[in-house]
Design an enzyme around this catalytic site. Structure first.
Site, PDB file in Angstrom:
ATOM      1  N   HIS A 260       5.755 -10.244   0.412  1.00  0.00           N
ATOM      2  CA  HIS A 260       5.567 -11.678   0.166  1.00  0.00           C
ATOM      3  C   HIS A 260       6.738 -12.297  -0.588  1.00  0.00           C
ATOM      4  CE1 HIS A 260       3.812 -10.090  -3.563  1.00  0.00           C
ATOM      5  NE2 HIS A 260       4.203 -11.212  -4.105  1.00  0.00           N
TER       6      HIS A 260
ATOM      7  N   LYS B  50       9.119 -16.541  -0.064  1.00  0.00           N
ATOM      8  CA  LYS B  50       9.357 -17.579  -1.068  1.00  0.00           C
ATOM      9  C   LYS B  50      10.466 -18.523  -0.595  1.00  0.00           C
ATOM     10  CE  LYS B  50       7.713 -15.019  -5.045  1.00  0.00           C
ATOM     11  NZ  LYS B  50       6.634 -15.927  -5.421  1.00  0.00           N
TER      12      LYS B  50
ATOM     13  N   LYS C   3       6.030  -4.225 -16.446  1.00  0.00           N
ATOM     14  CA  LYS C   3       4.782  -4.898 -16.830  1.00  0.00           C
ATOM     15  C   LYS C   3       4.728  -5.064 -18.344  1.00  0.00           C
ATOM     16  CE  LYS C   3       2.096  -3.632 -12.847  1.00  0.00           C
ATOM     17  NZ  LYS C   3       1.944  -5.024 -12.422  1.00  0.00           N
TER      18      LYS C   3
ATOM     19  N   ARG D 274     -17.127  -4.246   6.599  1.00  0.00           N
ATOM     20  CA  ARG D 274     -18.336  -3.440   6.877  1.00  0.00           C
ATOM     21  C   ARG D 274     -19.624  -4.110   6.430  1.00  0.00           C
ATOM     22  NH1 ARG D 274     -16.463   1.689   3.699  1.00  0.00           N
ATOM     23  NH2 ARG D 274     -16.007  -0.092   2.367  1.00  0.00           N
TER      24      ARG D 274
ATOM     25  N   ASP E 195       6.044   0.659  -6.414  1.00  0.00           N
ATOM     26  CA  ASP E 195       5.294  -0.591  -6.301  1.00  0.00           C
ATOM     27  C   ASP E 195       6.211  -1.809  -6.186  1.00  0.00           C
ATOM     28  OD1 ASP E 195       2.730  -1.933  -6.294  1.00  0.00           O
ATOM     29  OD2 ASP E 195       3.259  -2.711  -8.275  1.00  0.00           O
TER      30      ASP E 195
ATOM     31  N   HIS F 260      10.100  -4.957  -2.972  1.00  0.00           N
ATOM     32  CA  HIS F 260      10.513  -6.317  -3.348  1.00  0.00           C
ATOM     33  C   HIS F 260      11.959  -6.389  -3.861  1.00  0.00           C
ATOM     34  CE1 HIS F 260       6.357  -7.094  -2.839  1.00  0.00           C
ATOM     35  NE2 HIS F 260       5.955  -6.610  -3.992  1.00  0.00           N
TER      36      HIS F 260
ATOM     37  N   LYS G  26       1.497  -4.259   2.004  1.00  0.00           N
ATOM     38  CA  LYS G  26       2.008  -3.169   1.185  1.00  0.00           C
ATOM     39  C   LYS G  26       0.826  -2.464   0.532  1.00  0.00           C
ATOM     40  CE  LYS G  26       2.841  -4.224  -3.575  1.00  0.00           C
ATOM     41  NZ  LYS G  26       3.649  -4.632  -4.678  1.00  0.00           N
TER      42      LYS G  26
ATOM     43  N   GLU H 241       6.826  -9.029 -15.533  1.00  0.00           N
ATOM     44  CA  GLU H 241       5.444  -9.507 -15.591  1.00  0.00           C
ATOM     45  C   GLU H 241       4.944  -9.400 -17.026  1.00  0.00           C
ATOM     46  OE1 GLU H 241       3.022  -8.196 -11.918  1.00  0.00           O
ATOM     47  OE2 GLU H 241       4.441  -6.587 -12.300  1.00  0.00           O
TER      48      GLU H 241
HETATM   49  P1  NAP Z   1     -10.287  -4.841  -1.586  1.00  0.00           P
HETATM   50  O1  NAP Z   1     -10.589  -5.977  -2.485  1.00  0.00           O
HETATM   51  O2  NAP Z   1     -10.771  -3.479  -1.944  1.00  0.00           O
HETATM   52  O3  NAP Z   1     -10.859  -5.229  -0.150  1.00  0.00           O
HETATM   53  C1  NAP Z   1     -10.910  -4.316   0.909  1.00  0.00           C
HETATM   54  C2  NAP Z   1     -11.542  -4.995   2.105  1.00  0.00           C
HETATM   55  O4  NAP Z   1     -11.573  -4.082   3.186  1.00  0.00           O
HETATM   56  C3  NAP Z   1     -12.960  -5.470   1.885  1.00  0.00           C
HETATM   57  O5  NAP Z   1     -13.160  -6.652   2.628  1.00  0.00           O
HETATM   58  C4  NAP Z   1     -13.777  -4.328   2.468  1.00  0.00           C
HETATM   59  O6  NAP Z   1     -15.052  -4.820   2.823  1.00  0.00           O
HETATM   60  C5  NAP Z   1     -12.915  -3.957   3.673  1.00  0.00           C
HETATM   61  N1  NAP Z   1     -13.081  -2.591   4.142  1.00  0.00           N
HETATM   62  C6  NAP Z   1     -13.008  -1.455   3.388  1.00  0.00           C
HETATM   63  N2  NAP Z   1     -13.225  -0.385   4.173  1.00  0.00           N
HETATM   64  C7  NAP Z   1     -13.419  -0.846   5.428  1.00  0.00           C
HETATM   65  C8  NAP Z   1     -13.694  -0.224   6.678  1.00  0.00           C
HETATM   66  N3  NAP Z   1     -13.826   1.097   6.798  1.00  0.00           N
HETATM   67  N4  NAP Z   1     -13.815  -1.009   7.765  1.00  0.00           N
HETATM   68  C9  NAP Z   1     -13.695  -2.342   7.675  1.00  0.00           C
HETATM   69  N5  NAP Z   1     -13.440  -2.988   6.523  1.00  0.00           N
HETATM   70  C10 NAP Z   1     -13.310  -2.248   5.416  1.00  0.00           C
HETATM   71  O7  NAP Z   1      -8.718  -4.687  -1.334  1.00  0.00           O
HETATM   72  P2  NAP Z   1      -7.593  -5.831  -1.437  1.00  0.00           P
HETATM   73  O8  NAP Z   1      -7.163  -5.946  -2.853  1.00  0.00           O
HETATM   74  O9  NAP Z   1      -8.054  -7.051  -0.733  1.00  0.00           O
HETATM   75  O10 NAP Z   1      -6.382  -5.146  -0.668  1.00  0.00           O
HETATM   76  C11 NAP Z   1      -6.322  -5.033   0.724  1.00  0.00           C
HETATM   77  C12 NAP Z   1      -4.956  -4.470   1.112  1.00  0.00           C
HETATM   78  O11 NAP Z   1      -3.947  -5.361   0.686  1.00  0.00           O
HETATM   79  C13 NAP Z   1      -4.640  -3.135   0.436  1.00  0.00           C
HETATM   80  O12 NAP Z   1      -3.840  -2.373   1.305  1.00  0.00           O
HETATM   81  C14 NAP Z   1      -3.793  -3.539  -0.771  1.00  0.00           C
HETATM   82  O13 NAP Z   1      -2.911  -2.524  -1.180  1.00  0.00           O
HETATM   83  C15 NAP Z   1      -3.031  -4.707  -0.188  1.00  0.00           C
HETATM   84  N6  NAP Z   1      -2.561  -5.671  -1.184  1.00  0.00           N
HETATM   85  C16 NAP Z   1      -3.446  -6.311  -2.009  1.00  0.00           C
HETATM   86  C17 NAP Z   1      -2.980  -7.246  -2.908  1.00  0.00           C
HETATM   87  C18 NAP Z   1      -3.933  -7.999  -3.803  1.00  0.00           C
HETATM   88  O14 NAP Z   1      -3.467  -8.884  -4.525  1.00  0.00           O
HETATM   89  N7  NAP Z   1      -5.218  -7.730  -3.792  1.00  0.00           N
HETATM   90  C19 NAP Z   1      -1.615  -7.524  -3.000  1.00  0.00           C
HETATM   91  C20 NAP Z   1      -0.741  -6.862  -2.147  1.00  0.00           C
HETATM   92  C21 NAP Z   1      -1.230  -5.943  -1.238  1.00  0.00           C
HETATM   93  P3  NAP Z   1     -16.325  -3.830   3.039  1.00  0.00           P
HETATM   94  O15 NAP Z   1     -16.388  -2.942   1.841  1.00  0.00           O
HETATM   95  O16 NAP Z   1     -17.462  -4.765   3.195  1.00  0.00           O
HETATM   96  O17 NAP Z   1     -16.023  -3.093   4.279  1.00  0.00           O
END
Ligand code: NAP
Length: 483
Positions: free
Chosen positions: A177, A181, A330, A51, A234, A239, A147, A215
């Site tokens: 993920h 591996k 954890k 966004r 989780d 996993h 996930k 972890e």
């Molecule tokens: P994050 O850091 O909160 O990032 C969310 C992203 O989505 C940002 O780029 C945000 O940018 C965008 N976004 C939010 N609302 C939006 C909308 N309405 N339209 C378009 N874009 C939007 O989250 P994240 O940690 O990257 O996680 C993303 C997904 O991956 C989640 O489902 C999470 O559970 C999963 N996940 C994450 C990890 C990890 O290590 N981080 C690991 C496994 C799974 P804007 O605010 O600019 O829109």
């Protein structure tokens, strides 16, 4: 040994959530490494979408910074610039209509198109619907979802249903993920590519199996999300369940996505419900210097588990009576992910009781170092009679494959390239996810009905005492948690 890198076909990869944590830490650095490895064709394009307003140049700056911060080795300017030339950005709201025409005009006809939903699951339906509405959901399209895939069976079904309205199952890539591996795939190679193991891979010869994912970190900044989830949702439902499936499944007729996933599904469906006394839930306690779980999630009465240990049974001919002990948590002693197949004692020891008990153990290490070790019993060298010792036959990649092993792609890199190649073998099918939730839901419902309170455990330990008792009651013991 020369590893072959085969470039994939030209593709457009749109990363919804392209500015988020996952994109910056894993997806974008992973793509950069695949580019360096020569796997990304000249015509590949990566389009970030979120966004916040950015133009292409600003987004390239964000991507460059992410690669500098999260790639293990600092990138060189030349290759990084060349990689960034393939990167662009579209401002889009998953719930709005602005930006979608722009995105549709950037996605090219004739190229593979992959849409990575790196956003919260509440946006999956909006994204799928708009991709369809704006004409991007053609036969060459595939979507990647992260996930958590649901919170329980009902929500997972709802997600599957909403995605199925716009995409075929063959176009949906549900990422776990752990499946990306190297060692996880090697596990299949070891089981089904050798004569040595498979005849012994059953209740007759295997005493028990242990799966540990430990972890050292606490819930960190994810407290809000984690407290609604806990270790069961989780880690176990996805996993650990996937690892258990790969250990327990029957040989598929061929290494093909549906053949492999059919066999995994049968394992999940053969899982017995777990008895409440075969489950130990824990929560890390505060130390004199650091807060405990409840401090980290800012919920003084939280009953969510940050640790779980369970004794599971796969009810089929191969595994009847063989316990699968699984645990994850954890703030434990060390960071490690390991599967151990512990074989039975020999039926009779010709060396007498003084030789001690010895068992073969195949230990499959997923992190921090990927590899496998098979412990075998030999005579302790030297004079002094027949004393037996266990020595490891080390099958770790670093030893056997030399420097090439260092270049093994990480899980995200491999999985993203599999998406582009259209290979779903290492992705979860919708029915697998639902079956896993169908097994998990009653266990969680039982805790809720009983107001079950997790046992406290010391940070830096191996979990609550009751977890030790879970194996000790059966005359067994957990393997040491060490990295
Ligand atoms: P994050 O850091 O909160 O990032 C969310 C992203 O989505 C940002 O780029 C945000 O940018 C965008 N976004 C939010 N609302 C939006 C909308 N309405 N339209 C378009 N874009 C939007 O989250 P994240 O940690 O990257 O996680 C993303 C997904 O991956 C989640 O489902 C999470 O559970 C999963 N996940 C994450 C990890 C990890 O290590 N981080 C690991 C496994 C799974 P804007 O605010 O600019 O829109």
């Amino acid at each position: 040994m020369v590893s072959r890198v085969i470039p994939v076909d030209p593709f457009d990869l749109v990363i919804f959530g392209g500015t988020g944590d996952l994109a910056r830490r894993k997806i974008l650095p992973g793509l950069y490494r695949r580019y360096l490895a020569g796997q990304m064709p000249e015509e590949a394009r990566i389009i970030g979408a979120a966004r916040t307003e950015h133009d292409d140049a600003e987004y390239r700056g964000i991507v460059g910074d992410a690669i500098r911060e999260f790639n293990d080795t600092p990138p060189q300017d030349g290759p990084l610039e060349d990689f960034l030339d393939r990167v662009g950005y579209v401002m889009i709201d998953a719930r709005g209509d602005e930006g979608w025409d722009d995105l549709a005009s950037r996605v090219r006809e004739g190229a593979i198109r992959a849409f990575y939903f790196s956003v919260g699951p509440s946006l999956f339906g909006d994204l799928a619907e708009r991709l369809h509405r704006y004409g991007m959901a053609n036969d060459a399209a595939r979507i990647v979802v992260e996930k958590p895939f649901g919170h329980d069976l009902a929500s997972a079904r709802a997600l599957n249903d909403v995605l199925a309205q716009h995409f075929e199952e063959g176009q949906i890539y549900r990422i776990d993920h752990y499946l990306g591996k190297e060692t996880v795939q090697n596990l299949m190679a070891v089981r089904f590519g050798n004569m040595l193991f498979e005849p012994l891979w059953n209740a007759q010869y295997v005493d028990h199996i242990q799966i540990t994912v430990a972890e050292t970190v606490g819930v960190g900044g994810r407290g809000d999300y984690y407290d609604k989830s806990g270790a069961m949702r989780d880690m176990v439902q996805n996993h650990l369940m996937q690892l258990l499936c790969l250990i327990a499944m029957e040989p598929p007729a061929k290494y093909d996505p549906d053949a492999v996933r059919d066999e995994k599904l049968k394992v999940i469906r053969a899982l017995e419900p777990v008895q409440p006394h075969h489950i130990v839930r824990g929560q890390y306690a505060a130390t004199p210097t650091e807060g405990g779980y409840r401090d980290d999630v800012e919920a003084p009465r939280s009953r969510t588990e940050s640790f779980i240990a369970m004794k599971m049974h796969v009810s089929n001919w191969r595994w009847a009576g063989t316990p699968f002990y699984v645990r994850t948590g954890k703030r434990l002693r060390a960071r490690t992910s390991e599967i151990a197949v512990v074989f039975k004692d020999t039926p009779h020891s010709i060396f007498g009781p003084e030789a001690g008990g010895h068992r073969n153990v195949l230990a499959i290490q997923l992190q921090p170092n990927e590899g496998m070790t098979l412990s075998v019993t030999i005579k302790e060298p030297g004079p002094g009679g027949m004393r037996l010792i266990d020595v490891p036959l080390d099958m770790s990649f670093a030893e056997a494959l030399g420097p090439e092993a260092e270049e093994v792609p990480d899980a995200y890199e491999r999985l993203i390239m599999d998406v582009i190649r259209g290979n779903q073998t290492l992705f979860m099918r919708g029915d697998e996810v639902e079956a896993a939730w169908a097994w998990t839901d009653p266990i969680i419902a039982g805790w809720e009905a009983r107001n079950d309170v997790p046992k406290p455990y010391d940070a830096g330990s191996s979990g609550p005492e009751d977890a030790t008792a879970l194996t000790a009651r059966d005359g067994r013991s957990w393997r040491e948690i060490k990295s």
